[in-house]
Design an enzyme around this catalytic site. Structure first.
Site, PDB file in Angstrom:
ATOM      1  CG  ASP A  13      -1.900  -1.162   1.199  1.00 55.27           C
ATOM      2  OD1 ASP A  13      -2.223  -1.648   0.104  1.00 55.27           O
ATOM      3  OD2 ASP A  13      -2.300  -1.593   2.292  1.00 55.27           O
ATOM      4  CE  LYS A  16       2.354  -2.392  -4.354  1.00 53.57           C
ATOM      5  NZ  LYS A  16       1.949  -2.019  -2.989  1.00 53.57           N
ATOM      6  CE  LYS A  18       0.424  10.284  -7.713  1.00 48.89           C
ATOM      7  NZ  LYS A  18       0.297  11.636  -7.230  1.00 48.89           N
ATOM      8  N   GLY A  40      -4.618  -4.340  -3.740  1.00 49.39           N
ATOM      9  CA  GLY A  40      -5.601  -3.294  -4.020  1.00 49.39           C
ATOM     10  C   GLY A  40      -4.826  -2.052  -4.396  1.00 49.39           C
ATOM     11  CG  HIS A  41      -2.117  -2.070  -6.940  1.00 50.02           C
ATOM     12  ND1 HIS A  41      -1.274  -2.678  -7.823  1.00 50.02           N
ATOM     13  CD2 HIS A  41      -1.811  -2.594  -5.727  1.00 50.02           C
ATOM     14  CE1 HIS A  41      -0.491  -3.535  -7.166  1.00 50.02           C
ATOM     15  NE2 HIS A  41      -0.815  -3.496  -5.897  1.00 50.02           N
ATOM     16  CB  THR A  42      -6.071   3.523  -4.806  1.00 46.91           C
ATOM     17  OG1 THR A  42      -6.303   2.580  -3.767  1.00 46.91           O
ATOM     18  CG2 THR A  42      -7.252   4.469  -4.938  1.00 46.91           C
ATOM     19  CD  GLN A 224       0.658  -8.854  -2.563  1.00 50.75           C
ATOM     20  OE1 GLN A 224       1.346  -9.503  -3.331  1.00 50.75           O
ATOM     21  NE2 GLN A 224      -0.592  -8.556  -2.840  1.00 50.75           N
ATOM     22  CG  LEU A 331       5.780  15.416   1.457  1.00 56.15           C
ATOM     23  CD1 LEU A 331       6.944  14.822   2.237  1.00 56.15           C
ATOM     24  CD2 LEU A 331       6.284  16.442   0.458  1.00 56.15           C
TER      25      LEU A 331
HETATM   26  P1  GDP Z   1      -0.833   0.356  -3.505  1.00 58.78           P
HETATM   27  O1  GDP Z   1      -1.416  -0.930  -3.037  1.00 58.78           O
HETATM   28  O2  GDP Z   1       0.625   0.436  -3.259  1.00 58.78           O
HETATM   29  O3  GDP Z   1      -1.185   0.681  -4.915  1.00 58.78           O
HETATM   30  O4  GDP Z   1      -1.484   1.503  -2.586  1.00 58.78           O
HETATM   31  P2  GDP Z   1      -3.038   1.631  -2.177  1.00 58.78           P
HETATM   32  O5  GDP Z   1      -3.805   2.124  -3.326  1.00 58.78           O
HETATM   33  O6  GDP Z   1      -3.507   0.400  -1.507  1.00 58.78           O
HETATM   34  O7  GDP Z   1      -2.924   2.719  -1.034  1.00 58.78           O
HETATM   35  C1  GDP Z   1      -2.355   3.961  -1.266  1.00 58.78           C
HETATM   36  C2  GDP Z   1      -3.380   5.045  -0.923  1.00 58.78           C
HETATM   37  O8  GDP Z   1      -2.749   6.284  -0.914  1.00 58.78           O
HETATM   38  C3  GDP Z   1      -4.499   5.143  -1.942  1.00 58.78           C
HETATM   39  O9  GDP Z   1      -5.667   5.548  -1.292  1.00 58.78           O
HETATM   40  C4  GDP Z   1      -3.999   6.241  -2.889  1.00 58.78           C
HETATM   41  O10 GDP Z   1      -5.058   6.904  -3.557  1.00 58.78           O
HETATM   42  C5  GDP Z   1      -3.341   7.133  -1.901  1.00 58.78           C
HETATM   43  N1  GDP Z   1      -2.241   7.952  -2.393  1.00 58.78           N
HETATM   44  C6  GDP Z   1      -1.197   7.616  -3.192  1.00 58.78           C
HETATM   45  N2  GDP Z   1      -0.307   8.618  -3.244  1.00 58.78           N
HETATM   46  C7  GDP Z   1      -0.806   9.606  -2.467  1.00 58.78           C
HETATM   47  C8  GDP Z   1      -0.330  10.899  -2.074  1.00 58.78           C
HETATM   48  O11 GDP Z   1       0.756  11.337  -2.438  1.00 58.78           O
HETATM   49  N3  GDP Z   1      -1.132  11.614  -1.237  1.00 58.78           N
HETATM   50  C9  GDP Z   1      -2.325  11.169  -0.802  1.00 58.78           C
HETATM   51  N4  GDP Z   1      -3.063  11.961  -0.024  1.00 58.78           N
HETATM   52  N5  GDP Z   1      -2.781   9.958  -1.126  1.00 58.78           N
HETATM   53  C10 GDP Z   1      -2.029   9.203  -1.941  1.00 58.78           C
HETATM   54  P1  IMO Z   2      -0.961  -4.183  -2.246  1.00 60.66           P
HETATM   55  O1  IMO Z   2      -0.514  -4.751  -3.564  1.00 60.66           O
HETATM   56  C1  IMO Z   2      -0.967  -4.536   2.072  1.00 60.66           C
HETATM   57  C2  IMO Z   2      -1.071  -8.574   3.747  1.00 60.66           C
HETATM   58  C3  IMO Z   2      -2.308  -8.994   4.508  1.00 60.66           C
HETATM   59  C4  IMO Z   2      -1.677  -9.925   5.523  1.00 60.66           C
HETATM   60  C5  IMO Z   2      -0.592 -10.632   4.709  1.00 60.66           C
HETATM   61  C6  IMO Z   2      -1.021 -11.965   4.143  1.00 60.66           C
HETATM   62  O2  IMO Z   2      -2.246  -3.451  -2.301  1.00 60.66           O
HETATM   63  O3  IMO Z   2       0.145  -3.406  -1.609  1.00 60.66           O
HETATM   64  P2  IMO Z   2      -2.558 -12.691   2.107  1.00 60.66           P
HETATM   65  O4  IMO Z   2      -4.011 -12.444   1.856  1.00 60.66           O
HETATM   66  O5  IMO Z   2      -1.674 -12.164   1.047  1.00 60.66           O
HETATM   67  O6  IMO Z   2      -2.267 -14.112   2.444  1.00 60.66           O
HETATM   68  O7  IMO Z   2      -2.245 -11.862   3.456  1.00 60.66           O
HETATM   69  O8  IMO Z   2      -0.283  -9.744   3.640  1.00 60.66           O
HETATM   70  N1  IMO Z   2      -1.319  -8.094   2.363  1.00 60.66           N
HETATM   71  C7  IMO Z   2      -1.235  -6.812   2.001  1.00 60.66           C
HETATM   72  N2  IMO Z   2      -1.017  -5.702   2.748  1.00 60.66           N
HETATM   73  N3  IMO Z   2      -1.100  -4.434   0.734  1.00 60.66           N
HETATM   74  C8  IMO Z   2      -1.283  -5.539  -0.024  1.00 60.66           C
HETATM   75  O9  IMO Z   2      -1.268  -5.494  -1.366  1.00 60.66           O
HETATM   76  C9  IMO Z   2      -1.411  -6.788   0.610  1.00 60.66           C
HETATM   77  N4  IMO Z   2      -1.616  -8.054   0.168  1.00 60.66           N
HETATM   78  C10 IMO Z   2      -1.540  -8.838   1.254  1.00 60.66           C
HETATM   79  O10 IMO Z   2      -2.948  -7.893   5.101  1.00 60.66           O
HETATM   80  O11 IMO Z   2      -1.033  -9.174   6.514  1.00 60.66           O
HETATM   81 MG    MG Z   3      -2.934  -1.596  -1.773  1.00 48.92          MG
END
Ligand code: GDP
Ligand code: IMO
Ligand code: MG
Length: 423
Positions: A13, A16, A18, A40-42, A224, A331
């Site tokens: 999270d 990535k 973005k 979950g990539h937002t 991840q 940031l």
């Molecule tokens: P990922 O799994 O690495 O793609 O990240 P996620 O999408 O799970 O979580 C990142 C969160 O941070 C999401 O809600 C994005 O929309 C948000 N995000 C990414 N970059 C920024 C940033 O620079 N500022 C803010 N406020 N939110 C961000």
């Molecule tokens: P992205 O790609 C954050 C975590 C789970 C748990 C552990 C094992 O969005 O960054 P699993 O279901 O994979 O067997 O769970 O890994 N986990 C993540 N945490 N971002 C993820 O993906 C994750 N995918 C799995 O919360 O701790």
């Molecule tokens: Mg994520």
């Protein structure tokens, strides 16, 4: 032209999705090579929010080709639903912009059930998985009893193999006190999803090699993060794939000598969702970020645990992944703080450590050693250039990258495409 592996350098999270979306202005091909719909990539484009689970984030750019590689574990029903969801939002998904490897392993209903049952049985020792069946599916792959996309593309072969697997797994489910699964109903459901995926399925290795030869620019979208890696993470509180740079090669069939650079993505602080050690965890910082409506999981909606930036962890991630450059996101989350802590070392039984210990119990016993940096107490979300950032924010970014041992390349100050500063 360069082929880039993008990895999360913390616990997932990192933002990535973005950064991938930002970089696909140039990349022609985006490849997912590990993980499944636990990710979950937002991505926010033009005010619309998309959360990608299995489909590479490049799908939102016209002209970008997305590949789900052999290293991914794929739930056919979930991916069919995800494709439909994207189409409903007006995103084109067709055989011109999505390919799925015929060697990708399937996540099947018994994997999801076992994931949940095993977590329940662990009680307070649970991992906190996403319950998407990821661990049991990779377990079957390694035990050489998994089913792959190629099996699903052959209805009779698939039905025969699935019946055997369901029989065996029903015996295991019974041990957990769970009802038996109906193999015939499962065959129908999964085959229907499989048929909708047929146009996408091929030998993606052959395709990627041609793309490399044609000097197409390829971006490998890590899922991840480094500390969830099955080998290098906080085992057993990890996911079941190699989330680090090497996984991009084994999970796609593109060899290491065709990779030009590795970009690490980090948050300006640290988050973790699920159980396991987290040296810099800080509830006060978590309360502040949650109060701003931030840091709730994109896949499960769980509140993420939050903490200060951990340079020991990111330095280690740099070693394992070969990180050349860093993208620092979120940031703006630190904008209101007067003073910000950064962990530069761990102390374990009086000894200063440069790298995290592999044993999770030892890591849990580590005390973070902090340096405090002055905050900037100014909103940064409207800033669009390096020079316009407050001096203390620039200093913070440069210091955390220096202490992490890599060059700052991108700073992100908001979730939208345009809230990105390229250095
Ligand atoms: P990922 O799994 O690495 O793609 O990240 P996620 O999408 O799970 O979580 C990142 C969160 O941070 C999401 O809600 C994005 O929309 C948000 N995000 C990414 N970059 C920024 C940033 O620079 N500022 C803010 N406020 N939110 C961000
Ligand atoms: P992205 O790609 C954050 C975590 C789970 C748990 C552990 C094992 O969005 O960054 P699993 O279901 O994979 O067997 O769970 O890994 N986990 C993540 N945490 N971002 C993820 O993906 C994750 N995918 C799995 O919360 O701790
Ligand atoms: Mg994520």
């Amino acid at each position: 032209m360069s082929n880039t592996i993008l990895v999360g350098a913390q616990w997932g999270d990192e933002g990535k999705g973005k950064i991938i979306d930002f970089l696909t202005e140039h990349a022609q091909i985006v490849v997912r090579s590990q993980g499944g719909n636990n990710a979950g990539h937002t991505v926010i484009v033009g005010g619309t929010k998309y959360v990608l689970h299995l489909i590479p984030s490049g799908i939102l750019r016209e002209g970008t080709l997305c590949v789900i590689g052999n290293g991914v574990v794929l739930d056919p029903v979930a991916v069919a639903v995800e494709i439909e969801g994207l189409r409903t939002k007006g995103v084109a998904v067709n055989s011109q912009n999505l390919m799925i490897s015929d060697a990708a392993h399937l996540v099947l209903p018994y994997h999801r059930q076992l994931d949940e049952a095993k977590e329940l049985a662990r009680g307070s020792g649970k991992i906190g998985t996403t319950k998407r069946g990821i661990g049991p599916a990779y377990g079957d792959k390694i035990a050489r009893v998994g089913l792959r996309m190629a099996d699903l593309m052959q209805p009779e072969v698939f039905a025969e193999k699935l019946r055997v697997r369901v029989r065996e797994n029903n015996a295991i489910l019974k041990g957990y006190g769970l009802p038996e699964l109906d193999a015939e109903a499962m065959i129908l459901e999964v085959q229907a999803a499989g048929e909708s995926l047929r146009p996408f399925v091929s030998n993606t290795v052959a395709f990627l090699h041609k793309a490399v030869a044609a000097k197409k620019e390829i971006l490998f979208e890590g899922a991840q993060g480094t500390f969830l890696d099955i080998d290098f993470g906080t085992y057993p509180y990890v996911t079941s794939s190699n989330t680090t740079a090497g996984g991009a090669c084994t999970g796609s069939g593109v060899p290491p000598n065709r990779i030009d650079r590795v970009l690490g993505v980090i948050k300006a602080y640290t988050t973790r969702v699920g159980e396991g050690p987290f040296p810099t965890e800080n509830d006060g910082l978590g309360d502040m970020l949650h109060g701003m409506g931030r840091e709730f999981g994109a896949t499960t909606g769980r509140a993420r645990r939050c903490g200060w930036f951990d340079a020991v962890a990111v330095r280690y991630a740099g070693m394992i992944n070969g990180i050349d450059e860093l993208a620092v996101t979120n940031l703006d989350g630190l904008d209101s703080l007067k003073s910000i802590k950064v962990c530069t070392h761990y102390r374990l039984h009086g000894e200063l450590l440069e790298v995290p210990p592999n044993d999770y119990a030892q890591l849990s016993a580590c005390e973070p050693v902090y340096t405090e940096l002055p905050g900037w107490e100014t909103p940064t979300d409207a800033v669009r250039s390096w020079d316009a950032l407050p001096a203390n924010a620039r200093d913070y970014l440069l210091k955390i990258c220096e202490w992490s041992g890599a060059k700052l390349r991108i700073a992100s100050v908001g979730p939208n495409r345009e809230q990105t500063i390229l250095l």
